[in-house]
Motif scaffolding. Structure first.
Motif, PDB file in Angstrom:
ATOM      1  N   LEU A  46       0.804  -1.226   0.000  1.00 39.36           N
ATOM      2  CA  LEU A  46       0.000   0.000   0.000  1.00 39.36           C
ATOM      3  C   LEU A  46       0.835   1.272   0.000  1.00 39.36           C
ATOM      4  CD1 LEU A  46      -2.958  -0.762   2.463  1.00 39.36           C
ATOM      5  CD2 LEU A  46      -3.140  -0.186   0.032  1.00 39.36           C
ATOM      6  N   VAL A  47       1.989   1.253   0.653  1.00 40.60           N
ATOM      7  CA  VAL A  47       2.756   2.490   0.825  1.00 40.60           C
ATOM      8  C   VAL A  47       3.810   2.688  -0.256  1.00 40.60           C
ATOM      9  CG1 VAL A  47       2.429   2.375   3.324  1.00 40.60           C
ATOM     10  CG2 VAL A  47       4.499   1.397   2.320  1.00 40.60           C
ATOM     11  N   VAL A  48       4.009   1.697  -1.124  1.00 43.38           N
ATOM     12  CA  VAL A  48       5.161   1.731  -2.028  1.00 43.38           C
ATOM     13  C   VAL A  48       5.054   2.856  -3.051  1.00 43.38           C
ATOM     14  CG1 VAL A  48       6.446   0.439  -3.774  1.00 43.38           C
ATOM     15  CG2 VAL A  48       5.629  -0.713  -1.721  1.00 43.38           C
ATOM     16  N   ALA A  49       3.920   2.944  -3.743  1.00 43.84           N
ATOM     17  CA  ALA A  49       3.793   3.941  -4.806  1.00 43.84           C
ATOM     18  C   ALA A  49       3.898   5.353  -4.246  1.00 43.84           C
ATOM     19  CB  ALA A  49       2.464   3.753  -5.542  1.00 43.84           C
ATOM     20  N   THR A  50       3.269   5.591  -3.083  1.00 45.52           N
ATOM     21  CA  THR A  50       3.340   6.925  -2.481  1.00 45.52           C
ATOM     22  C   THR A  50       4.763   7.244  -2.055  1.00 45.52           C
ATOM     23  OG1 THR A  50       1.073   6.725  -1.702  1.00 45.52           O
ATOM     24  CG2 THR A  50       2.431   8.411  -0.663  1.00 45.52           C
ATOM     25  N   PHE A  51       5.449   6.290  -1.432  1.00 48.08           N
ATOM     26  CA  PHE A  51       6.829   6.557  -1.036  1.00 48.08           C
ATOM     27  C   PHE A  51       7.694   6.845  -2.257  1.00 48.08           C
ATOM     28  CE2 PHE A  51      11.231   5.562  -0.456  1.00 48.08           C
ATOM     29  CZ  PHE A  51      11.525   6.276   0.698  1.00 48.08           C
ATOM     30  N   PHE A  52       7.547   6.021  -3.295  1.00 44.60           N
ATOM     31  CA  PHE A  52       8.352   6.230  -4.490  1.00 44.60           C
ATOM     32  C   PHE A  52       8.093   7.616  -5.074  1.00 44.60           C
ATOM     33  CE2 PHE A  52       9.367   5.539  -9.045  1.00 44.60           C
ATOM     34  CZ  PHE A  52      10.690   5.140  -8.897  1.00 44.60           C
ATOM     35  N   ALA A  53       6.821   8.027  -5.078  1.00 46.75           N
ATOM     36  CA  ALA A  53       6.477   9.344  -5.614  1.00 46.75           C
ATOM     37  C   ALA A  53       7.109  10.461  -4.789  1.00 46.75           C
ATOM     38  CB  ALA A  53       4.958   9.510  -5.641  1.00 46.75           C
ATOM     39  N   VAL A  54       7.019  10.355  -3.464  1.00 48.72           N
ATOM     40  CA  VAL A  54       7.602  11.388  -2.600  1.00 48.72           C
ATOM     41  C   VAL A  54       9.120  11.394  -2.739  1.00 48.72           C
ATOM     42  CG1 VAL A  54       7.870  12.167  -0.212  1.00 48.72           C
ATOM     43  CG2 VAL A  54       5.671  11.266  -0.982  1.00 48.72           C
ATOM     44  N   ALA A  55       9.723  10.209  -2.833  1.00 47.48           N
ATOM     45  CA  ALA A  55      11.179  10.124  -2.983  1.00 47.48           C
ATOM     46  C   ALA A  55      11.623  10.763  -4.296  1.00 47.48           C
ATOM     47  CB  ALA A  55      11.623   8.664  -2.926  1.00 47.48           C
ATOM     48  N   ILE A  56      10.890  10.500  -5.379  1.00 46.65           N
ATOM     49  CA  ILE A  56      11.232  11.083  -6.678  1.00 46.65           C
ATOM     50  C   ILE A  56      11.081  12.598  -6.619  1.00 46.65           C
ATOM     51  CG2 ILE A  56      10.491  11.284  -9.074  1.00 46.65           C
ATOM     52  CD1 ILE A  56      12.055   8.749  -8.511  1.00 46.65           C
ATOM     53  N   ALA A  57       9.974  13.073  -6.036  1.00 51.94           N
ATOM     54  CA  ALA A  57       9.750  14.518  -5.937  1.00 51.94           C
ATOM     55  C   ALA A  57      10.823  15.182  -5.075  1.00 51.94           C
ATOM     56  CB  ALA A  57       8.355  14.794  -5.365  1.00 51.94           C
ATOM     57  N   THR A  58      11.210  14.525  -3.983  1.00 50.70           N
ATOM     58  CA  THR A  58      12.256  15.064  -3.104  1.00 50.70           C
ATOM     59  C   THR A  58      13.595  15.119  -3.832  1.00 50.70           C
ATOM     60  OG1 THR A  58      11.144  14.185  -1.142  1.00 50.70           O
ATOM     61  CG2 THR A  58      13.467  14.738  -0.915  1.00 50.70           C
ATOM     62  N   ALA A  59      13.928  14.046  -4.548  1.00 49.11           N
ATOM     63  CA  ALA A  59      15.189  14.016  -5.289  1.00 49.11           C
ATOM     64  C   ALA A  59      15.243  15.129  -6.324  1.00 49.11           C
ATOM     65  CB  ALA A  59      15.355  12.652  -5.962  1.00 49.11           C
ATOM     66  N   ALA A  60      14.150  15.300  -7.060  1.00 45.67           N
ATOM     67  CA  ALA A  60      14.130  16.319  -8.107  1.00 45.67           C
ATOM     68  C   ALA A  60      14.194  17.730  -7.528  1.00 45.67           C
ATOM     69  CB  ALA A  60      12.874  16.164  -8.964  1.00 45.67           C
ATOM     70  N   SER A  61      13.512  17.950  -6.396  1.00 42.80           N
ATOM     71  CA  SER A  61      13.457  19.297  -5.824  1.00 42.80           C
ATOM     72  C   SER A  61      14.764  19.706  -5.156  1.00 42.80           C
ATOM     73  CB  SER A  61      12.312  19.399  -4.814  1.00 42.80           C
ATOM     74  OG  SER A  61      12.544  18.554  -3.693  1.00 42.80           O
ATOM     75  N   THR A  62      15.548  18.729  -4.717  1.00 42.84           N
ATOM     76  CA  THR A  62      16.816  19.048  -4.049  1.00 42.84           C
ATOM     77  C   THR A  62      18.003  19.015  -4.998  1.00 42.84           C
ATOM     78  OG1 THR A  62      17.074  16.721  -3.393  1.00 42.84           O
ATOM     79  CG2 THR A  62      16.018  18.196  -1.808  1.00 42.84           C
ATOM     80  N   ALA A  63      17.767  18.587  -6.253  1.00 42.83           N
ATOM     81  CA  ALA A  63      18.866  18.486  -7.223  1.00 42.83           C
ATOM     82  C   ALA A  63      19.180  19.851  -7.816  1.00 42.83           C
ATOM     83  CB  ALA A  63      18.485  17.510  -8.329  1.00 42.83           C
ATOM     84  N   PRO A  64      20.428  20.090  -8.192  1.00 48.25           N
ATOM     85  CA  PRO A  64      20.778  21.330  -8.900  1.00 48.25           C
ATOM     86  C   PRO A  64      20.045  21.407 -10.231  1.00 48.25           C
ATOM     87  CG  PRO A  64      22.744  20.165  -8.129  1.00 48.25           C
ATOM     88  CD  PRO A  64      21.602  19.230  -7.953  1.00 48.25           C
ATOM     89  N   ALA A  65      19.893  22.591 -10.759  1.00 52.46           N
ATOM     90  CA  ALA A  65      19.225  22.780 -12.042  1.00 52.46           C
ATOM     91  C   ALA A  65      19.910  21.956 -13.130  1.00 52.46           C
ATOM     92  CB  ALA A  65      19.241  24.261 -12.420  1.00 52.46           C
ATOM     93  N   GLY A  66      19.102  21.284 -13.924  1.00 52.52           N
ATOM     94  CA  GLY A  66      19.647  20.464 -14.996  1.00 52.52           C
ATOM     95  C   GLY A  66      20.138  19.104 -14.575  1.00 52.52           C
ATOM     96  N   ARG A  67      19.947  18.745 -13.297  1.00 56.89           N
ATOM     97  CA  ARG A  67      20.428  17.446 -12.796  1.00 56.89           C
ATOM     98  C   ARG A  67      19.297  16.596 -12.229  1.00 56.89           C
ATOM     99  NH1 ARG A  67      25.222  15.239 -13.540  1.00 56.89           N
ATOM    100  NH2 ARG A  67      25.571  14.720 -11.346  1.00 56.89           N
TER     101      ARG A  67
END
Length: 384
Positions: free
Chosen positions: A103-124
């Protein structure tokens, strides 16, 4: 950026191992709980159903929780569900525990992806997404064999306990290194759901489903393709699958870098390459040396498309990126379920197993067509 991403990747590793490890301990589970092998196989289906249901439902219900609080809660649910699986006294309880874990996998993956993208430098962003998604590759090629080994020597309950322990270690790292973030949603819930009225978001999710369904069908039947078509012995299959996994790791990292340079052009090119590899598997898959090389190439091509597809969903769903990625993950699971059903129908037909890679290549071309439709509606991308 590395320690936060490693923390999230380790959780994804545990979640992915939890999904696929049941395949390696089916005889132990079936024997201990006095059920058939097919019934034990339904434990993987229960996990996938949990992901399909949990993707949209859990994400919507938790949309207003602060990001780090949400991530912590999701990891704790996974730990408890795996401990519950380890201690399950009978098959129905184990089935329910696997559903709860999913039940929690898709939501965790989504939050993890969003967190990774938001904390990455521009273009990375593509590279950051690839680093988190690397946990999926490692869960398949490392976590599943290790979990199987533990189950064979210490019992299947020890396998789920070990997954819980790894996830607990990841939780400690997440609490230490992952920065806090705002909730996924701050406005009305209806506004979140309106993200799916956007043509670009719908096309991005369709791209994931259509682009993956063919290769998923081949992967599900890769063992009989290697033994019955290519003529390898059963003992050679684990080594060949290790080659597939090595290709998957390389493809994941390559796909992230290409997504950073030119997102949609690279996705279109990678889908064309994937269709080509599948067609070659059909054409020369009876030659052992070539089948071995193509197994590695298939791992590269299959996983090179994933970072770009996730990044595409993020870039089109500005209003609700976490919900969109969660639904995208559920769509991937639906594609996997369809691939299993459709692939089975093809294999049951006369000569179907031999023809499966060619049919999979044709299915992949529908994903390529979707990518070209997206490209046609966008301004030309300039490589960074």
């Amino acid at each position: 950026m590395r320690l936060p991403l490693f923390s999230l990747m380790l959780v994804v590793f545990g979640l992915t191992t939890g999904e696929f490890v049941i395949a390696g301990i089916l005889p132990e589970v079936a024997g201990a709980l006095s059920v058939s092998i097919p019934a034990a196989g339904q434990l993987m289906t229960a996990y996938a159903l949990g992901m399909i249901v949990g993707g949209p439902v859990v994400t919507v219900l938790t949309a207003r929780l602060p990001r780090k609080q949400l991530v912590t809660g999701l990891i704790i649910v996974s730990i408890v569900a795996n401990l519950g699986s380890s201690a399950a006294p009978n098959y129905p309880v184990l089935l329910a525990a696997r559903f709860a874990a999913g039940l929690v996998v898709a939501t965790f993956f989504a939050v993890a992806i969003a967190t990774a993208a938001s904390t990455a430098p521009a273009g990375r962003q593509g590279t950051a997404v690839a680093r988190v998604a690397l946990g999926m590759n490692l869960g398949i090629i490392l976590g599943t064999p290790l979990g199987t080994l533990i189950g064979q020597h210490a019992g299947w309950r020890a396998t789920f306990a070990a997954i819980a322990a790894v996830t607990l270690a990841a939780l400690v790292l997440v609490l230490r290194y992952v920065p806090p973030g705002p909730p996924a949603a701050t406005g009305p819930l209806l506004g979140e759901l309106r993200v799916f009225t956007g043509r670009d978001v719908r096309l991005a999710i369709a791209l994931t489903a259509l682009g993956n369904v063919g290769v998923l069908a081949v992967f599900l039947y890769i063992t009989p393709l290697l033994t019955d078509v290519a003529g390898f012995s059963a003992d050679a299959v684990p080594g060949l699958l290790l080659g597939y996994g090595a290709g998957a790791v390389a493809g994941n990292l390559l796909g992230g870098r290409l997504a950073d340079r030119a997102l949609m052009p690279s996705l279109a090119g990678l889908l064309a390459a994937l269709a080509g590899v599948l067609a070659l598997f059909w054409a020369v898959g009876e030659v052992r040396v070539l089948a071995a090389v193509l197994t590695f190439a298939l791992g590269v091509a299959a996983f090179a498309i994933i970072p770009g597809m996730q990044t595409r969903v993020l870039t089109t769903a500005h209003a609700a990126p976490t919900l969109a990625v969660a639904v995208n993950a559920s769509g991937f699971q639906l594609a996997a379920a369809f691939a299993g059903w459709f692939g089975g129908r093809v294999v049951d037909a006369d000569g179907g197993l031999r023809a499966l890679p060619l049919i999979a290549a044709a299915l992949t071309l529908t994903g390529l067509a979707t990518a070209l439709v997206i490209l046609r509606g966008e301004p030309e991308e300039v490589p960074s």
